[in-house]
Scaffold this active site. Structure first.
Site, PDB file in Angstrom:
ATOM      1  N   HIS A   1      27.387 -39.545  11.779  1.00  0.00           N
ATOM      2  CA  HIS A   1      28.063 -38.870  11.714  1.00  0.00           C
ATOM      3  C   HIS A   1      29.034 -38.754  11.089  1.00  0.00           C
ATOM      4  CE1 HIS A   1      26.412 -35.473  14.833  1.00  0.00           C
ATOM      5  NE2 HIS A   1      25.439 -35.191  13.519  1.00  0.00           N
TER       6      HIS A   1
ATOM      7  N   CYS B   1      33.984 -35.239  18.535  1.00  0.00           N
ATOM      8  CA  CYS B   1      32.648 -34.373  18.795  1.00  0.00           C
ATOM      9  C   CYS B   1      33.043 -33.421  19.857  1.00  0.00           C
ATOM     10  CB  CYS B   1      32.235 -35.166  19.166  1.00  0.00           C
ATOM     11  SG  CYS B   1      31.040 -36.981  17.665  1.00  0.00           S
TER      12      CYS B   1
END
Length: 297
Positions: free
Chosen positions: A190, A290
């Site tokens: 990511h 996150c």
């Protein structure tokens, strides 16, 4: 355990030769959405960090997550809570559930079926909390995992999760230019594992960022160097410690305490690094960012 600002590295004054404090930046209040790791476990593997053979200490994960939440509150930020749901162990990584810009909510569409129900849970939260403009996306995006928002741009990762088509969808919905960046190292699956926006704008420039060049294609590295010539460039060691999976309020930068090589460079730029231990959650492939979805209303 967290390490706060502590002793600051003083810089020599060019005129006098004496040490001086670097200029501190200004924090701005933020609103965050988080989800407790009530059901956190690693029973499948959808990124290189996940190993179902390694046991997870859920109590420790909750303790570490709670320390992150308390730190946000101590810095004056608002923290909203997303109710965890049984059977969705990765809901603790709330940043993946949506991207919010100017009060507009672009929902997520997950690449893996194990996480797909999380998208509806996030949309339901925003609908219940008075956000009228919520888009159900057509293309795969995993929220702030691959969308990083600055004052003028949306930086968008692609290569492992988000589809290239999601970039055009985000640009049309938010009305902001979207700059695509190609991720090439699966360890940094990511964008938020390889790049962090530190502040919205500095002296008329678009933003301050830190990133790890090795996570990006050669062309994307050139784009980043052109957009952010003064960026803090991280080492591989600090990137592997998830030091770029960080959250900044413009002054305070919350990041894993293991990313020791980032602390001095951040202080030299006037930021206050705040180190936290989220190692248990790293077993799921996530850390500070996150766990944190920013609500830009």
């Amino acid at each position: 355990m967290r390490t706060g600002p502590g002793d600051r590295t003083q810089q020599p004054d060019a005129a006098t030769g004496h040490s001086k404090e670097p200029s501190l930046r200004t924090a701005s209040p933020r609103r965050y959405l988080m989800c407790p790791p009530t059901h956190f476990e690693v029973t499948y593997s959808i990124n290189p960090w996940m190993d179902p053979a390694k046991p997870v200490d859920r109590r420790l994960a909750l303790t570490q997550w709670e320390e992150l939440r308390r730190t946000y509150l101590s810095l004056g930020h608002d923290v909203e809570l997303l109710e965890p749901r049984a059977g969705l162990p990765d809901m603790v990584f709330a940043a993946n559930g949506a991207t919010v810009v100017d009060g507009r909510v672009l929902g997520a569409r997950f690449a893996h079926p194990q996480r797909a129900p999380e998208a509806a849970a996030a949309r339901e939260w925003f609908a219940a909390h008075g956000f009228p403009d919520i888009r159900l996306p057509e293309h795969v995006n995993e929220g702030e995992g691959d969308f990083a928002v600055t004052a003028n741009l949306v930086l968008a990762g692609r290569g492992f999760r988000a589809s290239p088509e999601s970039h055009a969808e985000a640009q049309e919905f938010f009305g902001r230019p979207v700059v695509g960046l190609d991720l090439v190292d699966p360890r940094f699956y990511h964008l938020d594992t390889a790049l962090c926006v530190l502040d919205d704008a500095v002296d008329g420039a678009d933003a301050g960022v830190m990133y790890y060049p090795g996570a990006f294609s050669p062309g994307s590295r050139k784009v980043l160097a052109r957009l952010f010539p003064e960026a803090l460039v991280a080492t591989e060691a600090d990137a592997l410690a998830f030091g770029l999976n960080a959250v900044s309020d413009g002054r305070n930068v919350l990041l894993p305490q293991a990313a020791t090589g980032l602390f001095a460079p951040l202080r030299e730029r006037g930021y206050e690094p705040v180190g936290l231990d989220l190692d248990e959650l790293l077993k799921g492939g996530g850390s500070v960012k996150c766990c944190t979805l920013e609500i830009r209303a």
